[in-house]
Design a protein around this motif. Structure first.
Motif, PDB file in Angstrom:
ATOM      1  N   LEU A 209       8.122 -40.020 126.761  1.00  0.00           N
ATOM      2  CA  LEU A 209       8.898 -40.473 125.604  1.00  0.00           C
ATOM      3  C   LEU A 209       7.945 -41.011 124.544  1.00  0.00           C
ATOM      4  O   LEU A 209       6.741 -41.018 124.733  1.00  0.00           O
ATOM      5  CB  LEU A 209       9.882 -41.565 126.042  1.00  0.00           C
ATOM      6  N   SER A 210       8.499 -41.472 123.429  1.00  0.00           N
ATOM      7  CA  SER A 210       7.639 -42.076 122.412  1.00  0.00           C
ATOM      8  C   SER A 210       8.000 -43.547 122.260  1.00  0.00           C
ATOM      9  O   SER A 210       9.024 -44.005 122.778  1.00  0.00           O
ATOM     10  CB  SER A 210       7.793 -41.367 121.073  1.00  0.00           C
ATOM     11  N   GLY A 211       7.159 -44.262 121.528  1.00  0.00           N
ATOM     12  CA  GLY A 211       7.384 -45.690 121.320  1.00  0.00           C
ATOM     13  C   GLY A 211       8.744 -46.003 120.742  1.00  0.00           C
ATOM     14  O   GLY A 211       9.269 -47.094 120.918  1.00  0.00           O
ATOM     15  N   ARG A 212       9.319 -45.028 120.042  1.00  0.00           N
ATOM     16  CA  ARG A 212      10.612 -45.278 119.429  1.00  0.00           C
ATOM     17  C   ARG A 212      11.708 -45.492 120.469  1.00  0.00           C
ATOM     18  O   ARG A 212      12.683 -46.169 120.209  1.00  0.00           O
ATOM     19  CB  ARG A 212      10.989 -44.139 118.492  1.00  0.00           C
ATOM     20  N   SER A 213      11.536 -44.899 121.654  1.00  0.00           N
ATOM     21  CA  SER A 213      12.535 -45.073 122.704  1.00  0.00           C
ATOM     22  C   SER A 213      12.518 -46.493 123.253  1.00  0.00           C
ATOM     23  O   SER A 213      13.428 -46.901 123.959  1.00  0.00           O
ATOM     24  CB  SER A 213      12.279 -44.105 123.855  1.00  0.00           C
ATOM     25  N   PHE A 214      11.458 -47.232 122.960  1.00  0.00           N
ATOM     26  CA  PHE A 214      11.359 -48.572 123.501  1.00  0.00           C
ATOM     27  C   PHE A 214      12.455 -49.474 122.960  1.00  0.00           C
ATOM     28  O   PHE A 214      12.967 -50.328 123.671  1.00  0.00           O
ATOM     29  CB  PHE A 214       9.990 -49.173 123.161  1.00  0.00           C
TER      30      PHE A 214
ATOM     31  N   PRO B 123       6.985 -35.301 117.221  1.00  0.00           N
ATOM     32  CA  PRO B 123       5.873 -35.991 116.555  1.00  0.00           C
ATOM     33  C   PRO B 123       6.199 -37.466 116.361  1.00  0.00           C
ATOM     34  O   PRO B 123       7.313 -37.826 115.986  1.00  0.00           O
ATOM     35  CB  PRO B 123       5.759 -35.274 115.207  1.00  0.00           C
ATOM     36  N   PHE B 124       5.231 -38.299 116.649  1.00  0.00           N
ATOM     37  CA  PHE B 124       5.391 -39.732 116.458  1.00  0.00           C
ATOM     38  C   PHE B 124       4.619 -40.100 115.203  1.00  0.00           C
ATOM     39  O   PHE B 124       3.463 -40.498 115.252  1.00  0.00           O
ATOM     40  CB  PHE B 124       4.854 -40.457 117.699  1.00  0.00           C
ATOM     41  N   VAL B 125       5.225 -39.872 114.061  1.00  0.00           N
ATOM     42  CA  VAL B 125       4.609 -40.195 112.777  1.00  0.00           C
ATOM     43  C   VAL B 125       5.590 -41.114 112.082  1.00  0.00           C
ATOM     44  O   VAL B 125       6.619 -40.679 111.596  1.00  0.00           O
ATOM     45  CB  VAL B 125       4.363 -38.925 111.925  1.00  0.00           C
TER      46      VAL B 125
ATOM     47  N   ASP C 222      -2.491 -36.113 117.220  1.00  0.00           N
ATOM     48  CA  ASP C 222      -2.058 -35.579 115.938  1.00  0.00           C
ATOM     49  C   ASP C 222      -3.128 -35.803 114.871  1.00  0.00           C
ATOM     50  O   ASP C 222      -3.296 -34.984 113.964  1.00  0.00           O
ATOM     51  CB  ASP C 222      -0.730 -36.210 115.517  1.00  0.00           C
ATOM     52  N   ALA C 223      -3.840 -36.933 114.990  1.00  0.00           N
ATOM     53  CA  ALA C 223      -4.918 -37.231 114.037  1.00  0.00           C
ATOM     54  C   ALA C 223      -6.030 -36.189 114.144  1.00  0.00           C
ATOM     55  O   ALA C 223      -6.737 -35.915 113.177  1.00  0.00           O
ATOM     56  CB  ALA C 223      -5.471 -38.630 114.291  1.00  0.00           C
TER      57      ALA C 223
ATOM     58  N   ARG D  48       4.701 -30.374 109.057  1.00  0.00           N
ATOM     59  CA  ARG D  48       5.551 -30.622 107.897  1.00  0.00           C
ATOM     60  C   ARG D  48       5.751 -32.112 107.677  1.00  0.00           C
ATOM     61  O   ARG D  48       5.733 -32.620 106.569  1.00  0.00           O
ATOM     62  CB  ARG D  48       6.893 -29.918 108.103  1.00  0.00           C
ATOM     63  N   ARG D  49       5.926 -32.833 108.788  1.00  0.00           N
ATOM     64  CA  ARG D  49       6.128 -34.276 108.698  1.00  0.00           C
ATOM     65  C   ARG D  49       4.888 -34.954 108.099  1.00  0.00           C
ATOM     66  O   ARG D  49       4.997 -35.816 107.238  1.00  0.00           O
ATOM     67  CB  ARG D  49       6.407 -34.828 110.092  1.00  0.00           C
ATOM     68  N   LEU D  50       3.711 -34.531 108.559  1.00  0.00           N
ATOM     69  CA  LEU D  50       2.472 -35.112 108.040  1.00  0.00           C
ATOM     70  C   LEU D  50       2.362 -34.862 106.537  1.00  0.00           C
ATOM     71  O   LEU D  50       2.047 -35.763 105.758  1.00  0.00           O
ATOM     72  CB  LEU D  50       1.258 -34.520 108.767  1.00  0.00           C
ATOM     73  N   LEU D  51       2.649 -33.625 106.115  1.00  0.00           N
ATOM     74  CA  LEU D  51       2.583 -33.287 104.691  1.00  0.00           C
ATOM     75  C   LEU D  51       3.603 -34.104 103.899  1.00  0.00           C
ATOM     76  O   LEU D  51       3.305 -34.657 102.848  1.00  0.00           O
ATOM     77  CB  LEU D  51       2.836 -31.791 104.488  1.00  0.00           C
TER      78      LEU D  51
END
Lengths: 74, 668, 50
Positions: free
Chosen positions: B390-395, B485-487, A65-66, A25-28
């Motif tokens: 974790l993700s980069g955002r936690s940095f 998700p890390f988007v 994810d890609a 959903r985030r990607l969309l």
């Protein structure tokens, strides 16, 4: 082909976004819809994530994810 | 009258909010700085409140920010929505607008950064644009305060006339048919829970769980909805979520094609890409990041901070001496004089002199955040943090943790997953906060004058390693499961505004001063009292008879295996719980010296080995009461906060024990 | 004790009282500054209004 295999600096069109739930959903929502042109801008120094350019802005997402984004063959 | 201000992250929402209300907030570039709602009265319209909603990209049910926004708009009945749209990034920004329009609330679009669009050869045919969207569109430039007056007038007019968006149908074909048939079917349910039927229908078609539950459809109705949706999916050859996203973006594309003369690649964007070639480049990104951090820490703790600190300390000593002389001249009672000089002046003064360091550190951190560099840090460091789950955002919270654990813990709000948030909260206090620095400074001056920098780096690294270790441990046990998700958007670099940086520093300085003159002041007086009197409230002749010594002796055995089982250091560690700076002020008061002579006084209490063990314990043990309180608020339960305290004290004790025993072995 | 002693003592006691009261009243929203960006700053406003 999937987005993770697109070479840096190259562009292609999105065919389909796979995956499920929050990620998909985030990607969309971020505009990764079919027929959108995407360009791979660069790869983070440690090889992951990647930075892509679409709809006039920069987005970063992980290789895993890609892999879920199907794009047109070059 | 209530207005909601909604928009994407990094679109100038906070800047517009400041212009609208005249109140001042911190403007950040890192996606998600504006997490909670902020209120403000519109300038010149005292009866109109604007609520700054979280920066979001969609009204999906997956992130807390999106749910919060949705709930506010549906339940708090705002009179109108101001939807701020970044004109330089119009397609993605309008995606949210399309969903907001469906809410059937009077709405105005504020088209921000129009100056940037025009400067780069683009235009938007506003009249045609607003006709197609069905809501008023006002071009503005939030940062230059252009068009804001017109925006306010339009919003008030729309809100007073209760003029809902004129158009909601942006779809065609199968999606259109499905939404309409479902909208009719659920109309009664939607009206019962006061949700626009159209919005309810769209969410049902998207497969939105919270909406389906809220509507309380009968089994039969769910079947009918599913039937329509399956039919649509079959006809379009795609699934429901993709179909709706595609529908919205298709409309936006056609709208933009007919009304927007696209600008060339903007100067700001080109500049951003050029900067990123270096700052996130393959070879330079990490060295430059380390360099920037080292430079900041060096400037803060080595050059500007300490110079100012020394200057302030001279001033404090002068004032103390003057007060001392004055009190002596008046022939004041020795105990009263001791209260003023040894209690108040020594205690508050020793904390006060670290004000410059904290101000300078936050100055640099806020520049990093406002410029957009923090988002790049997340991009560059993501892979590293992913190893500990974790993700980069936690940095970023962890980085802020080097300044102060409290804002660091609070900034974990920007993390969208509960799991990431809790884990980051647990790890952040291991990043040595700046309040612990005075302790390191005094101890290294006393015991390791030649290797001060080395010892400090060692401590910082030890804290980080403990954090990583805990992360690995937690990942396998308490916090299993998948990271979010890390988007993430990488916004254009922007010049931080001097106003917002200065305001942030002023906030920090004020808070620090307030703490020095309240909590620290109270604590120093209590400690002075405990160490000046014995249990029968008689003044003591030597410090070892005091009440404080008694308490210290009582807990000292806990620290005996660590090599510093004397009552003074135990007492200092207890007072350190109120604020880490208090460790030093307590030691100063207990040893009966001022801070400038403290290093000499300490050498009678510690050996270099026990001093290092003491530092290890101080580094790792539980942060101050303010940080524990922040943990309690963010974790949402007292029990987990207490758990964090025990965990950290335990880790600290074990680490200090190992350091001490290893040191003894090496020393023979 | 001389009158000056009492005056000094009184001043310190008063300051102590106000500082303690402030600390107690603000015990639930202590933070490291940056109040406008703080998720809880609304709580402060509400309490002050009352």
């Amino acid at each position: 082909m999937t987005l993770d295999r697109l070479k840096i600096g190259k562009s292609s069109k999105i065919v389909e976004v796979r995956g499920e739930g929050a990620l998909r959903r985030r990607l969309l929502d971020m505009g990764l819809t079919p027929n959108t042109e995407v360009m791979v801008r660069k790869m983070a120094p440690m090889g992951d994530p990647i930075e892509i350019h679409l709809r006039g802005y920069e987005l970063t997402l992980r290789m895993d994810d890609a892999k879920k984004i199907v794009i047109e063959e070059a | 009258m209530i207005l909601g201000l909604a928009g994407n992250q990094n679109c100038g929402k906070t800047t517009l909010f400041n212009q609208l209300t005249g109140s001042n907030q911190h403007v950040g570039n890192f996606p998600g700085v504006t997490v909670a709602r902020k209120d403000g009265q519109i300038r010149g319209h005292k009866d109109v409140t604007v609520v700054d909603l979280p920066g979001i990209y969609s009204l999906s049910p997956y992130s807390n920010e999106e749910i919060v926004t949705r709930d506010f708009l549906l339940n708090n009945n705002p009179d109108a929505i101001i939807n701020i749209v970044d004109a330089t990034n119009i397609e993605r920004n309008l995606y949210l607008s399309m969903q907001l329009i469906e809410l059937d609330i009077p709405m105005v679009i504020a088209l921000n950064m129009m100056d940037e669009v025009r400067a780069n050869g683009g235009t938007i045919k506003i009249k045609e644009f607003q006709k197609q969207l069905g809501v008023p569109v006002i071009p503005i430039s939030a940062s230059k305060n252009e068009g804001v007056e017109e925006l306010i007038d339009t919003v008030l007019e729309v809100a007073e006339a209760k003029r809902a968006p004129r158009r909601q149908d942006f779809c065609s074909g199968a999606v259109h048919r499905t939404i309409h048939s479902i909208a009719h079917m659920v109309e009664d349910h939607a009206q019962r829970i006061k949700v626009p039927p159209r919005f309810a229908a769209t969410k049902l078609v998207e497969g939105d769980e919270p909406m389906r539950k809220a509507l309380r459809l009968s089994e039969n109705e769910i079947d009918m909805v599913m039937h329509d949706v399956t039919e649509m999916e079959r006809e379009l050859g795609t699934d429901r979520e993709a179909a709706l996203a595609d529908m919205r973006y298709s409309f936006i594309e056609s709208l933009c094609a007919s009304t927007v003369v696209k600008m060339g690649e903007s100067r700001e964007h080109r500049r951003s890409v050029a900067i990123d070639r270096v700052l996130t480049g393959k070879y330079l990104a990490i060295p430059i990041f380390l360099l920037i951090m080292m430079l900041i820490f060096w400037l803060t703790f080595g050059v500007i901070g300490t110079a100012l600190s020394d200057l302030l300390s001279l001033g404090i000593t002068a004032v103390t001496d003057a007060a001392d002389a004055g009190l002596t001249a008046y022939g004041i009672n020795p105990i009263v004089k001791s209260l003023v000089i040894d209690g108040v002046f020594a205690g508050v003064g020793s904390v006060l002199q670290f004000l410059p360091i904290i101000v300078v550190l936050f100055f640099f951190l806020s520049i990093l955040e406002d410029s957009g560099y923090m988002a790049r840090v997340a991009f560059v460091m993501d892979k590293l943090l992913r190893r500990i789950g974790l993700s980069g955002r936690s940095f970023v919270p962890m980085l802020i943790g080097f300044g102060c654990s409290v804002p660091a813990i609070m900034s974990t709000r920007t993390l969208s997953s509960e799991r990431d948030r809790k884990m980051t909260i647990l790890l952040t206090p291991f990043m040595s906060c700046s309040a612990k620095l005075p302790i390191y400074a005094v101890f290294t001056a006393a015991f390791f004058p030649k290797h001060a920098a080395l010892v400090m780096i060692l401590l910082y690294v030890m804290g980080i390693l403990m954090g990583v270790g805990s992360g690995l441990l937690m990942r396998g046990t308490v916090f299993h499961g998948n990271p979010v998700p890390f988007v993430m958007e990488l916004p254009n670099y922007r010049m931080p505004s001097a106003k917002s940086v200065l305001l942030l520093i002023w906030d920090k300085a004020r808070d620090f001063l307030v703490r020095a003159f309240t909590v620290i002041f109270v604590a120093t007086i209590i400690i002075w009292f405990l160490q000046t009197f014995d249990t029968r409230f008689n003044p003591v002749s030597s410090g070892s008879d005091s009440m404080l010594a008694m308490i210290g002796r009582w807990i000292a055995p806990i620290f005996a295996p660590l090599g510093f089982g004397d009552w003074m250091s135990s007492t200092a560690l207890i007072t350190g719980f109120t604020a880490k700076e208090a460790v030093i002020s307590t030691l100063a008061v207990l040893t009966g010296t001022d801070v400038s002579n403290l290093p000499q006084a300490l050498s009678t209490l510690f050996t270099p080995l026990t001093a290092f063990t003491f530092l290890t314990f101080t580094l790792l043990y539980t942060p101050c009461i303010a940080a524990v309180n922040a943990v309690r608020q963010e974790m949402g339960s007292v029990r987990s906060a207490v758990g964090v305290v025990f965990y950290q004290c335990g880790v600290a004790w074990i680490a200090a024990f190992l350091v001490y025993q290893a040191g003894r072995l090496v020393a023979g | 004790m001389s009158p000056v002693d009492l005056i000094v003592l009184l001043i310190v006691a008063l300051l102590f009282f106000f500082a303690a009261r402030y600390s107690w009243r603000h015990r639930n929203h202590s933070c490291g500054g940056d109040c406008s960006a703080c998720p809880y700053h609304q709580n402060c406003d509400k309490k002050e209004k009352k």
